[in-house]
Scaffold this motif. Structure first.
Motif, PDB file in Angstrom:
ATOM      1  N   SER A   1      -6.098  16.401  -4.337  1.00 42.24           N
ATOM      2  CA  SER A   1      -6.416  15.579  -5.498  1.00 42.24           C
ATOM      3  C   SER A   1      -5.648  16.099  -6.701  1.00 42.24           C
ATOM      4  O   SER A   1      -5.125  17.218  -6.696  1.00 42.24           O
TER       5      SER A   1
ATOM      6  N   ASN B   1     -10.524  10.811 -12.370  1.00 40.94           N
ATOM      7  CA  ASN B   1      -9.328  11.026 -11.555  1.00 40.94           C
ATOM      8  C   ASN B   1      -9.486  12.185 -10.589  1.00 40.94           C
ATOM      9  O   ASN B   1      -8.537  12.903 -10.310  1.00 40.94           O
ATOM     10  N   THR B   2     -10.690  12.350 -10.071  1.00 38.46           N
ATOM     11  CA  THR B   2     -10.881  13.421  -9.104  1.00 38.46           C
ATOM     12  C   THR B   2     -11.033  12.887  -7.683  1.00 38.46           C
ATOM     13  O   THR B   2     -11.552  13.556  -6.820  1.00 38.46           O
ATOM     14  N   GLU B   3     -10.576  11.662  -7.466  1.00 41.24           N
ATOM     15  CA  GLU B   3     -10.608  11.137  -6.105  1.00 41.24           C
ATOM     16  C   GLU B   3      -9.768  12.022  -5.198  1.00 41.24           C
ATOM     17  O   GLU B   3      -8.622  12.337  -5.498  1.00 41.24           O
ATOM     18  N   ALA B   4     -10.358  12.435  -4.089  1.00 41.59           N
ATOM     19  CA  ALA B   4      -9.641  13.259  -3.116  1.00 41.59           C
ATOM     20  C   ALA B   4      -9.198  12.396  -1.953  1.00 41.59           C
ATOM     21  O   ALA B   4      -9.915  11.509  -1.508  1.00 41.59           O
ATOM     22  N   PHE B   5      -7.994  12.658  -1.471  1.00 44.90           N
ATOM     23  CA  PHE B   5      -7.446  11.948  -0.323  1.00 44.90           C
ATOM     24  C   PHE B   5      -7.484  12.890   0.874  1.00 44.90           C
ATOM     25  O   PHE B   5      -7.052  14.039   0.774  1.00 44.90           O
TER      26      PHE B   5
ATOM     27  N   LEU C   1      -5.340  17.572 -10.468  1.00 44.11           N
ATOM     28  CA  LEU C   1      -6.152  18.433 -11.327  1.00 44.11           C
ATOM     29  C   LEU C   1      -6.734  17.532 -12.407  1.00 44.11           C
ATOM     30  O   LEU C   1      -5.988  16.847 -13.104  1.00 44.11           O
ATOM     31  N   PRO C   2      -8.056  17.482 -12.531  1.00 44.57           N
ATOM     32  CA  PRO C   2      -8.646  16.483 -13.417  1.00 44.57           C
ATOM     33  C   PRO C   2      -8.355  16.757 -14.889  1.00 44.57           C
ATOM     34  O   PRO C   2      -8.420  17.890 -15.347  1.00 44.57           O
TER      35      PRO C   2
ATOM     36  N   GLN D   1     -12.593  22.469 -11.657  1.00 41.53           N
ATOM     37  CA  GLN D   1     -11.250  22.150 -11.212  1.00 41.53           C
ATOM     38  C   GLN D   1     -11.196  20.897 -10.354  1.00 41.53           C
ATOM     39  O   GLN D   1     -10.187  20.636  -9.731  1.00 41.53           O
ATOM     40  N   GLY D   2     -12.292  20.162 -10.300  1.00 41.21           N
ATOM     41  CA  GLY D   2     -12.253  18.898  -9.588  1.00 41.21           C
ATOM     42  C   GLY D   2     -12.706  18.944  -8.148  1.00 41.21           C
ATOM     43  O   GLY D   2     -12.554  17.957  -7.430  1.00 41.21           O
TER      44      GLY D   2
ATOM     45  N   VAL E   1     -16.141  17.482 -13.822  1.00 41.38           N
ATOM     46  CA  VAL E   1     -14.797  17.620 -14.362  1.00 41.38           C
ATOM     47  C   VAL E   1     -14.787  18.552 -15.565  1.00 41.38           C
ATOM     48  O   VAL E   1     -13.930  19.408 -15.685  1.00 41.38           O
TER      49      VAL E   1
ATOM     50  N   TYR F   1     -17.582   7.887   0.007  1.00 47.63           N
ATOM     51  CA  TYR F   1     -16.559   7.883   1.034  1.00 47.63           C
ATOM     52  C   TYR F   1     -17.161   7.300   2.307  1.00 47.63           C
ATOM     53  O   TYR F   1     -18.344   7.457   2.593  1.00 47.63           O
TER      54      TYR F   1
ATOM     55  N   PHE G   1     -11.792   6.957   0.691  1.00 47.55           N
ATOM     56  CA  PHE G   1     -12.451   6.672  -0.572  1.00 47.55           C
ATOM     57  C   PHE G   1     -12.886   5.215  -0.620  1.00 47.55           C
ATOM     58  O   PHE G   1     -12.148   4.313  -0.220  1.00 47.55           O
TER      59      PHE G   1
ATOM     60  N   LEU H   1     -15.007  18.523  -5.008  1.00 50.10           N
ATOM     61  CA  LEU H   1     -16.102  17.604  -4.743  1.00 50.10           C
ATOM     62  C   LEU H   1     -17.182  18.279  -3.922  1.00 50.10           C
ATOM     63  O   LEU H   1     -16.898  19.000  -2.972  1.00 50.10           O
TER      64      LEU H   1
ATOM     65  N   LEU I   1     -18.648   9.706  -6.263  1.00 52.68           N
ATOM     66  CA  LEU I   1     -17.803   8.929  -5.357  1.00 52.68           C
ATOM     67  C   LEU I   1     -18.560   8.651  -4.061  1.00 52.68           C
ATOM     68  O   LEU I   1     -19.431   9.435  -3.662  1.00 52.68           O
TER      69      LEU I   1
ATOM     70  N   SER J   1     -18.604  15.504  -8.712  1.00 51.29           N
ATOM     71  CA  SER J   1     -17.799  16.576  -9.296  1.00 51.29           C
ATOM     72  C   SER J   1     -18.161  16.744 -10.766  1.00 51.29           C
ATOM     73  O   SER J   1     -18.716  15.835 -11.394  1.00 51.29           O
TER      74      SER J   1
ATOM     75  N   TYR K   1     -18.926  12.710 -12.371  1.00 56.08           N
ATOM     76  CA  TYR K   1     -18.142  11.720 -11.625  1.00 56.08           C
ATOM     77  C   TYR K   1     -18.677  11.695 -10.216  1.00 56.08           C
ATOM     78  O   TYR K   1     -18.870  12.758  -9.595  1.00 56.08           O
TER      79      TYR K   1
ATOM     80  N   ASN L   1      -4.519  20.086  -6.597  1.00 47.46           N
ATOM     81  CA  ASN L   1      -5.657  20.583  -5.812  1.00 47.46           C
ATOM     82  C   ASN L   1      -5.479  20.313  -4.331  1.00 47.46           C
ATOM     83  O   ASN L   1      -5.058  19.219  -3.928  1.00 47.46           O
TER      84      ASN L   1
END
Lengths: 115, 116
Positions: free
Chosen positions: B94, B102-106, B96-97, A100-101, A95, A36, A46, A103, A34, A93, A32, B31
């Motif tokens: 974020s 769905n691992t977009e981090a804010f 937990l995928p 654990q996700g 997954v 930013y 994002f 980045l 991304l 990432s 995955y 996360n």
């Protein structure tokens, strides 16, 4: 060793033209990706993402292309606008790799769009 | 509207002080992450947590510790601040995928820490 590389620290583009930002990765477990965007003194926001099962994702002026065999992705901005001037970070990432996700980010490319 | 809030935008601390950076998220994310951003080095992961009281070292954990006593709050602690810890600190959260996508981090707005 860097797992996500953005080899161009900066890019300057004329308003209205295409901006192409590049990113390479080394870990084949990444699934995955991304992009930013970050303005000075603010947190990253994002922009767009792509799963490894796709090779293209489009959202308005922004398109991300993924070439898995080359372990390369790119962000295209068309047409570029002065408000797009910012630092762009590529992130990845894994997954299903037990990460654990979390980045992994590249070092960023500073885009300047000139009027 | 998703929100990650960092307690301070700007901090100035003296060498040797113990420094606490606080981060709160309201999205019920599992996360949480702490990064630092330095010119030419991008975003480097210090620590992350995928559950309450759980923590994992990132790429540059030396000189830092973290605390996650509640799901919504993740604290970064500089045990004895040094000048090389002057940086922009960014908190993120974020889900937990459960699968790709769905691992977009804010991110929070960042804390600019200066150690003098």
């Amino acid at each position: 060793d860097q797992q996500v590389k953005q080899n161009s620290p900066s890019l300057s583009v004329q308003e209205g033209r295409i901006s192409i930002l590049n990113c390479d990765y080394t870990n084949s477990m990444f699934d995955y990706f991304l992009w930013y965007k970050k303005y000075p003194a603010e947190g990253p926001t994002f922009l767009i993402s792509i799963s490894s099962i796709k090779d293209k994702n489009e959202d308005g002026r922004f398109t991300v292309f993924l070439n898995k065999s080359a372990k390369h992705l790119s962000l295209h901005i068309v047409p570029s606008q002065p408000g797009d001037s910012a630092v762009y970070f590529c992130a990845a990432s894994a997954v299903f790799g037990g990460s654990q996700g979390n980045l992994i980010f590249g070092k960023g490319t500073k885009l300047s769009v000139k009027p | 509207d998703v929100k990650v809030t960092q307690s301070s935008r700007y901090l100035v601390k003296r060498t040797g002080e113990k420094v606490f950076l606080e981060c709160v998220q309201d999205m019920d994310h599992e996360n949480m992450f702490w990064y630092r951003q330095d010119p030419g080095l991008g975003l480097r992961l210090i620590y992350f947590s995928y559950d309450v009281k759980m923590k994992e070292k990132g790429d540059i954990p030396e000189g830092y510790s973290v605390s996650r006593e509640k799901k919504e709050r993740f604290s970064l602690i500089l045990e004895s601040a040094s000048t090389n810890q002057t940086s922009m600190y960014l908190c993120a959260s974020s889900l937990l995928p459960t699968g790709p996508g769905n691992t977009e981090a804010f991110f929070g707005q960042g804390t600019r820490l200066t150690v003098v």
